[in-house]
Design an enzyme around this catalytic site. Structure first.
Site, PDB file in Angstrom:
ATOM      1  N   GLN A 103       3.692   0.780   5.643  1.00  0.00           N
ATOM      2  CA  GLN A 103       2.394   0.258   5.022  1.00  0.00           C
ATOM      3  C   GLN A 103       2.678  -0.289   3.732  1.00  0.00           C
ATOM      4  OE1 GLN A 103       0.269   5.205   4.950  1.00  0.00           O
ATOM      5  NE2 GLN A 103       2.287   5.148   5.036  1.00  0.00           N
ATOM      6  N   ASP A 106       5.038  -4.947   0.937  1.00  0.00           N
ATOM      7  CA  ASP A 106       6.365  -5.259  -0.697  1.00  0.00           C
ATOM      8  C   ASP A 106       7.593  -6.273   0.567  1.00  0.00           C
ATOM      9  OD1 ASP A 106       7.810  -2.511  -0.825  1.00  0.00           O
ATOM     10  OD2 ASP A 106       8.114  -3.810  -0.050  1.00  0.00           O
ATOM     11  N   HIS A 121      -0.297  -3.290   6.956  1.00  0.00           N
ATOM     12  CA  HIS A 121      -1.098  -3.183   6.411  1.00  0.00           C
ATOM     13  C   HIS A 121      -0.948  -5.012   5.165  1.00  0.00           C
ATOM     14  CE1 HIS A 121      -1.492   1.037   4.668  1.00  0.00           C
ATOM     15  NE2 HIS A 121      -2.326   0.601   6.071  1.00  0.00           N
ATOM     16  N   CYS A 150      -6.172 -23.565   0.084  1.00  0.00           N
ATOM     17  CA  CYS A 150      -5.462 -23.997   0.950  1.00  0.00           C
ATOM     18  C   CYS A 150      -4.922 -25.742   1.465  1.00  0.00           C
ATOM     19  CB  CYS A 150      -6.494 -23.717   2.120  1.00  0.00           C
ATOM     20  SG  CYS A 150      -6.053 -24.742   3.784  1.00  0.00           S
ATOM     21  N   CYS A 153      -7.394 -27.430   3.706  1.00  0.00           N
ATOM     22  CA  CYS A 153      -8.599 -27.403   3.730  1.00  0.00           C
ATOM     23  C   CYS A 153      -8.953 -27.623   1.744  1.00  0.00           C
ATOM     24  CB  CYS A 153      -9.803 -27.126   4.468  1.00  0.00           C
ATOM     25  SG  CYS A 153      -9.309 -25.101   4.201  1.00  0.00           S
ATOM     26  N   GLY A 190       8.182   8.796   2.484  1.00  0.00           N
ATOM     27  CA  GLY A 190       7.325   8.554   0.972  1.00  0.00           C
ATOM     28  C   GLY A 190       6.163   7.873   1.646  1.00  0.00           C
ATOM     29  N   ALA A 234      13.613   9.247  -1.345  1.00  0.00           N
ATOM     30  CA  ALA A 234      14.640   8.655   0.275  1.00  0.00           C
ATOM     31  C   ALA A 234      16.462   7.619   0.256  1.00  0.00           C
ATOM     32  CB  ALA A 234      13.333   7.548   0.813  1.00  0.00           C
TER      33      ALA A 234
HETATM   34  N1  APR Z   1      11.496   9.263  -2.158  1.00  0.00           N
HETATM   35  C1  APR Z   1      10.346   9.251  -1.209  1.00  0.00           C
HETATM   36  N2  APR Z   1       8.919   9.692  -1.624  1.00  0.00           N
HETATM   37  C2  APR Z   1       9.000   9.531  -2.771  1.00  0.00           C
HETATM   38  C3  APR Z   1       9.931   8.938  -3.131  1.00  0.00           C
HETATM   39  C4  APR Z   1      10.709   8.687  -3.119  1.00  0.00           C
HETATM   40  N3  APR Z   1      11.865   8.213  -3.961  1.00  0.00           N
HETATM   41  N4  APR Z   1       8.991   8.486  -4.505  1.00  0.00           N
HETATM   42  C5  APR Z   1       7.872   8.994  -4.385  1.00  0.00           C
HETATM   43  N5  APR Z   1       7.566   9.431  -3.379  1.00  0.00           N
HETATM   44  C6  APR Z   1       6.384   9.902  -2.231  1.00  0.00           C
HETATM   45  C7  APR Z   1       5.155  10.432  -3.130  1.00  0.00           C
HETATM   46  O1  APR Z   1       5.629  11.970  -3.114  1.00  0.00           O
HETATM   47  C8  APR Z   1       4.250  10.303  -2.309  1.00  0.00           C
HETATM   48  O2  APR Z   1       4.153  11.244  -1.439  1.00  0.00           O
HETATM   49  O3  APR Z   1       5.888   8.716  -1.683  1.00  0.00           O
HETATM   50  C9  APR Z   1       4.788   9.217  -1.857  1.00  0.00           C
HETATM   51  C10 APR Z   1       3.776   8.459  -2.111  1.00  0.00           C
HETATM   52  O4  APR Z   1       2.850   7.828  -1.771  1.00  0.00           O
HETATM   53  P1  APR Z   1       1.153   6.599  -2.016  1.00  0.00           P
HETATM   54  O5  APR Z   1       1.284   6.590  -3.298  1.00  0.00           O
HETATM   55  O6  APR Z   1       0.073   7.242  -2.265  1.00  0.00           O
HETATM   56  O7  APR Z   1       1.738   5.674  -1.536  1.00  0.00           O
HETATM   57  P2  APR Z   1       1.219   5.842   0.100  1.00  0.00           P
HETATM   58  O8  APR Z   1       1.282   7.068   0.980  1.00  0.00           O
HETATM   59  O9  APR Z   1       1.783   4.213   0.257  1.00  0.00           O
HETATM   60  O10 APR Z   1      -0.174   4.862   0.481  1.00  0.00           O
HETATM   61  C11 APR Z   1      -0.630   4.362   1.356  1.00  0.00           C
HETATM   62  O11 APR Z   1      -2.951   3.562   0.396  1.00  0.00           O
HETATM   63  O12 APR Z   1      -2.867   2.365  -1.974  1.00  0.00           O
HETATM   64  C12 APR Z   1      -3.214   2.398  -0.375  1.00  0.00           C
HETATM   65  O13 APR Z   1      -2.460   0.257   1.068  1.00  0.00           O
HETATM   66  C13 APR Z   1      -1.651   0.969   0.424  1.00  0.00           C
HETATM   67  O14 APR Z   1      -0.252   1.433   1.572  1.00  0.00           O
HETATM   68  C14 APR Z   1      -1.008   1.849   0.457  1.00  0.00           C
HETATM   69  C15 APR Z   1      -1.693   3.126   1.338  1.00  0.00           C
END
Ligand code: APR
Length: 264
Positions: A103, A106, A121, A150, A153, A190, A234
């Protein structure tokens, strides 16, 4: 159960498989210094998504939206993939039917060497022409012109990222659904498992009987469905699972294709 016992359980589940699908979220990049979205200091705690990450926000104020993406690119350009990204890149060699669905926008997975990658995404280092739809790489930090236009264009460029309220790219979604429906197991790393359709991939796999392994520093809505859920960063837990898998390979654990769930 200790973390190491859970790590060994996860390795038992994954050892010798062919088709492993991994789903990652912003948590895997947290140890590299990239802010998550909903964590303590997450982007959506500091900024209003509806003002920055929707088609309406871009139509209203493309300059404001680009200033925000330029700021995020300024953070990401200075960071490196961590050991969690590196393990997943290496696993392309370990699991013949390996797919990594992220997702994250970066770009740290491709930087770590991941090739069998589905960027659900989009990618923050790509722009899309709002008139012609042409997608191009752009690594200029900071951007010399905001909003960028662009070169062919002159129309506005937008980040090649899926915003709230937008559909995912059809091909990208098809690849993700295929990898989700054919895997013998899914590893989820994560992510808060809130945002769909990504969050539905492990649910569908579990429903089909494919074990789900979760790695997260906190509990999520997926935890109760996971065969194994490991609490920890992670960048530390994935290398430990990799080490446990290595020792099984050294012991000559046979390659096996799970008799269980056939691809739906
Ligand atoms: N290792 C493992 N997990 C981690 C760590 C780490 N070092 N640090 C944070 N986390 C976990 C948090 O506990 C949380 O459950 O990662 C998760 C991050 O969740 P979000 O901030 O909600 O991000 P994500 O799940 O990627 O969001 C999904 O939402 O905003 C939109 O498009 C955007 O792709 C994104 C999507």
């Amino acid at each position: 159960m200790t973390t190491q016992e859970l790590v060994e359980q996860a390795a038992d589940l994954l050892a010798g498989l062919d088709r492993l699908t991994v789903l990652t979220g912003s948590g895997i990049s947290a140890e590299s210094g990239v802010p998550t979205f909903r964590g303590e200091d997450g982007l959506w705690r500091r900024f209003r998504a509806e003002e920055l990450a929707t088609p309406g926000a871009f139509a209203r104020d493309p300059k404001l939206v680009w200033e925000w993406y330029d700021w995020r690119r300024g953070i990401i350009v200075g960071v490196r993939p961590n050991p969690g990204h590196a393990v997943l890149a290496r696993w392309e060699e370990v699991f013949p039917g390996f797919t990594l669905i992220t997702q994250n926008v970066d770009g740290l997975h491709p930087l770590a060497g991941s090739r069998r990658l589905v960027e659900l995404h989009g990618n923050i280092w790509k722009t899309r022409c709002t008139a012609e739809g042409v997608v191009e790489e752009n690594r200029e930090v900071p951007l010399s012109a905001i909003p960028p236009r662009c070169p062919r264009c002159g129309a506005l460029l937008r980040p090649h990222i899926v915003w709230f309220g937008e559909m995912l790219d059809r091909d990208v979604l098809r690849q993700a659904l295929e990898a989700g429906s054919s895997c013998e197991a899914m590893l989820v790393v994560g992510t808060s498992s809130f945002v769909h359709p990504a969050a539905s991939l492990p649910l569908a796999a579990a429903e089909r009987g494919a074990p789900v392994v979760e790695v997260n520093t906190a509990e999520t809505p997926l935890t109760h469905l996971a065969a194994v859920s490991i609490r920890g960063p992670a960048g530390e837990v994935l290398p430990r699972i990799d080490e446990a898998l290595c020792s099984r390979r050294k012991r000559g654990a046979p390659r096996r294709s799970r008799r269980g769930p056939s691809p739906s």
